[in-house]
Scaffold this active site. Structure first.
Site, PDB file in Angstrom:
ATOM      1  N   HIS A   1       0.951  -1.316  -0.042  1.00  0.00           N
ATOM      2  CA  HIS A   1      -0.093  -0.332  -0.210  1.00  0.00           C
ATOM      3  C   HIS A   1       0.910   0.955   0.406  1.00  0.00           C
ATOM      4  O   HIS A   1       1.945   1.436   0.418  1.00  0.00           O
ATOM      5  CB  HIS A   1      -1.241  -0.154   0.989  1.00  0.00           C
ATOM      6  CG  HIS A   1      -0.275   0.009   2.515  1.00  0.00           C
ATOM      7  ND1 HIS A   1       0.037   1.417   2.845  1.00  0.00           N
ATOM      8  CD2 HIS A   1       0.202  -0.822   3.275  1.00  0.00           C
ATOM      9  CE1 HIS A   1       0.966   1.012   4.049  1.00  0.00           C
ATOM     10  NE2 HIS A   1       0.976   0.266   4.316  1.00  0.00           N
TER      11      HIS A   1
ATOM     12  N   CYS B   1       3.362  -4.867   6.781  1.00  0.00           N
ATOM     13  CA  CYS B   1       2.800  -4.543   5.828  1.00  0.00           C
ATOM     14  C   CYS B   1       3.634  -4.360   4.950  1.00  0.00           C
ATOM     15  O   CYS B   1       4.766  -3.646   4.896  1.00  0.00           O
ATOM     16  CB  CYS B   1       1.389  -3.894   5.317  1.00  0.00           C
ATOM     17  SG  CYS B   1      -0.384  -4.041   6.179  1.00  0.00           S
TER      18      CYS B   1
END
Length: 258
Positions: A214, A231
């Site tokens: 992301h 992440c």
């Protein structure tokens, strides 16, 4: 008696004449070699000194100066940027960002992978290249934690090579292979961290919570070292372009060690 005296006188005259001829012949005879050499000065042949040829000194070629890697730094940065390896500021300063690009260059060219600075071998390799190499892996997204670099392979080409930041100490992104199972366009707030916004998320592992690629609110959060909470942070606007190009089911592989 008188006849006898005449004969004696004739013999005396004859002997005198013979003796006189002998002396004349002796005085007019050819001088002996001994006499000639003593009376005639010997002629010494003149000797002209032989001039020695002039020998030109051998001029040794000057050895080529072996430049230090820093000499090529600016040109290397320009070439890396031209070929799609992000270096940051192109100013001849091999920063952490430029080292990420060099790390990616080594990997894509089959060289020992490291985050070291510029070497002469690196410089020669980069400056002699005219294009990116073709990938040897199948299409998908590959995240190298050693380089902190993401490769997007579409078809038989590296479509993008971008900076990323994987999970920091205590929050390491696991080395696994997954597949995109969810896409979340635009911005949304993390379910775990207040005021932590994720942009154009691509979830590829179904761990709880899910692990995604992301974008972040600002690119300064995408460090050149591991700093996220599991992440994979990707710089913008590249994450948006990757999001657009990546269908559900695309392979995502995490590998390497920082």
């Amino acid at each position: 008696m008188s006849r006898r005296r005449g004969l004696v006188a004739g013999a005396v005259v004859l002997s005198f004449v013979l003796a006189g001829c002998s002396d004349v012949a002796a005085s007019e005879s050819t001088p002996s070699p001994t006499q000639t050499s003593s009376s005639t000065p010997s002629a010494t042949p003149s000797t002209t000194p032989t001039a020695k040829p002039t020998v030109k000194p051998t001029v040794k070629p000057k050895p080529k100066v072996k430049q230090k890697p820093e000499y090529y730094a600016l040109r290397v940065e320009r070439q890396l940027d031209k070929l799609g390896y992000p270096v940051g500021d192109i100013d001849g300063d091999i920063t952490a960002r430029a080292k990420q690009a060099l790390c990616a260059w080594r990997e894509t060219h089959g060289l020992p992978v490291s985050r070291k600075g510029l070497s002469l071998n690196d410089a020669y390799s980069v400056l002699n290249a005219t294009s990116r190499p073709a990938p040897t892996r199948s299409p998908g997204i590959y995240v190298n934690k050693t380089c902190q670099i993401l490769y997007q392979i579409v078809g038989k080409t590296y479509k993008r090579i971008v900076w990323i930041s994987t999970g920091g100490p205590g929050y390491e992104t696991p080395n696994r292979t997954g597949a995109v199972w969810r896409k979340w366009a635009g911005a949304h707030e993390s379910s775990l961290y207040d005021d932590a916004y994720m942009y154009d998320s691509l979830y590829f592992l179904k761990d709880r919570p899910g692990i995604a690629l992301h974008g972040s609110r600002v690119n300064s959060l995408v460090k050149p070292y591991p700093d996220s909470h599991r992440c994979v942070r990707v710089v913008r606007p590249e994450i948006h372009q990757i999001f657009t190009d990546t269908p559900i089911g695309t392979k995502v592989q995490i590998y390497g060690e920082y």
